[in-house]
Enzyme design. Structure first.
Site, PDB file in Angstrom:
ATOM      1  N   LYS A 180       9.901 -25.054   6.919  1.00  0.00           N
ATOM      2  CA  LYS A 180      10.082 -25.380   5.493  1.00  0.00           C
ATOM      3  C   LYS A 180      11.307 -24.690   4.920  1.00  0.00           C
ATOM      4  CE  LYS A 180       8.697 -21.261   3.824  1.00  0.00           C
ATOM      5  NZ  LYS A 180       9.349 -20.398   2.794  1.00  0.00           N
ATOM      6  N   THR A 237       8.852 -23.737  -1.891  1.00  0.00           N
ATOM      7  CA  THR A 237      10.183 -23.272  -1.538  1.00  0.00           C
ATOM      8  C   THR A 237      11.279 -24.270  -1.897  1.00  0.00           C
ATOM      9  OG1 THR A 237       9.104 -22.185   0.329  1.00  0.00           O
ATOM     10  CG2 THR A 237      11.481 -22.181   0.314  1.00  0.00           C
TER      11      THR A 237
END
Length: 315
Positions: A180, A237
């Site tokens: 990610k 994120t």
């Protein structure tokens, strides 16, 4: 069982603060000066200056002090972890990786780096150090191949404000947290270049497809990527400028300098994925493009043009 946290950066300090609610914690700092300053002021002035460290956190630069603890949380950057472990005897410890990444030189994740010497687990998921340190509610994934040990660690490391969900799919949890970061750099670059929310949503979604592709190829359970350590962490994120990976992307997209001293795990992971993709014959256009961005092999307009010009296909 006693708990030690190795690494007095922002996240290591935040974990120590959160876990101090349940009992004594030993926090290892890299230098004598940092340990003394934190002990004297009861603050981490560089990373979390507004957080008061509870009195039951002992800060030390001596590894022997923290190695007296049974459970060790490693909040050390993935690319530095192997070198840090040289000469350490962890055979009587349980080591919990709290870093997210893939080692460039070997293609291994933090639990593999740790596993030669001790029982291992990984703690990962959507969490910013500032939120954890402030006692804001957070939920994370604790992955350990030994189901019984996972239950023990889950009980030991959960707090009223830090809820842990356990899994035995270490590979999936580890890859979710690592991959990610790469997609977050790409999303930051999209926003830094002013390409818009729609483009970011598209890149996030197609990036998630690449994450699943890598995870399955490396033996993870697909459903793990749908949980906190995958989709949850990805969402956080890729949408917040509190993320250092996203900040790097913003700087790349806007053509600004980024502080070289700031650890950005996604940059190393993007580079490591070149080897992973080649070995497993995986098509990872977004991850490959991010690697080229961080290595200055392409600029954002060129990267976007290349991605948009790819052959049309089914989703």
């Amino acid at each position: 069982m006693s708990v030690g946290v190795i690494g007095a950066g922002a996240f290591g300090t935040a974990l120590a603060v959160a876990l101090a609610e349940k009992g004594p914690v030993t926090l290892w700092a890299r230098s004598r000066e940092q340990a003394k300053a934190m002990t004297d002021t009861r603050q981490n002035a560089q990373r979390l200056p507004w957080v008061d460290l509870p009195s039951n956190i002992t800060i030390s630069h001596l590894l022997g002090t923290v190695l007296a603890c049974n459970t060790l949380l490693f909040a050390v950057p993935t690319q530095q972890l192997r070198r840090f472990l040289i000469g350490l005897d962890l055979s009587d410890h349980t080591a919990v990786a709290c870093c997210k990444g893939i080692e460039v030189a070997t293609g291994e994740g933090p639990t593999s780096i740790l596993s030669g010497a001790c029982h291992t687990a990984i703690l990962t998921g959507p969490s910013f150090a500032h939120d954890v340190a402030r006692g804001l509610p957070s939920a994370l994934t604790l992955a350990c191949a030994d189901a019984a040990e996972a239950e023990v660690l889950q009980e030991q490391l959960s707090t009223p404000k830090l809820r842990l969900y356990r899994t035995t799919d270490v590979v999936g949890a580890e890859l979710g947290g690592a991959l990610k970061n790469v997609i977050a750099i790409g999303c930051g670059a999209v926003m830094g270049a002013g390409l818009g929310d729609s483009a970011r949503a598209a890149l996030l979604t197609r990036g998630f497809a690449e994450m699943q592709r890598v995870a399955v190829a490396l033996g993870a359970q697909p459903e793990t990527l749908m949980g906190l350590s995958g989709l949850g962490d990805l969402t956080l994120t890729c949408t917040s400028d509190k993320s250092r990976n996203y900040q790097l992307g913003l700087a790349l997209g806007a053509g600004r300098e980024f502080a070289a001293a700031i650890t950005v795990e996604g940059a190393g992971t993007a580079r490591a994925l070149r080897g992973v993709a080649a070995k497993h014959r995986l098509d990872l256009p977004i991850c490959a493009t991010v690697a080229d961005l961080v290595d200055d092999k392409v600029d954002v307009p060129g990267a976007m043009a290349s991605l948009m010009a790819r052959p049309l296909k089914e989703e």
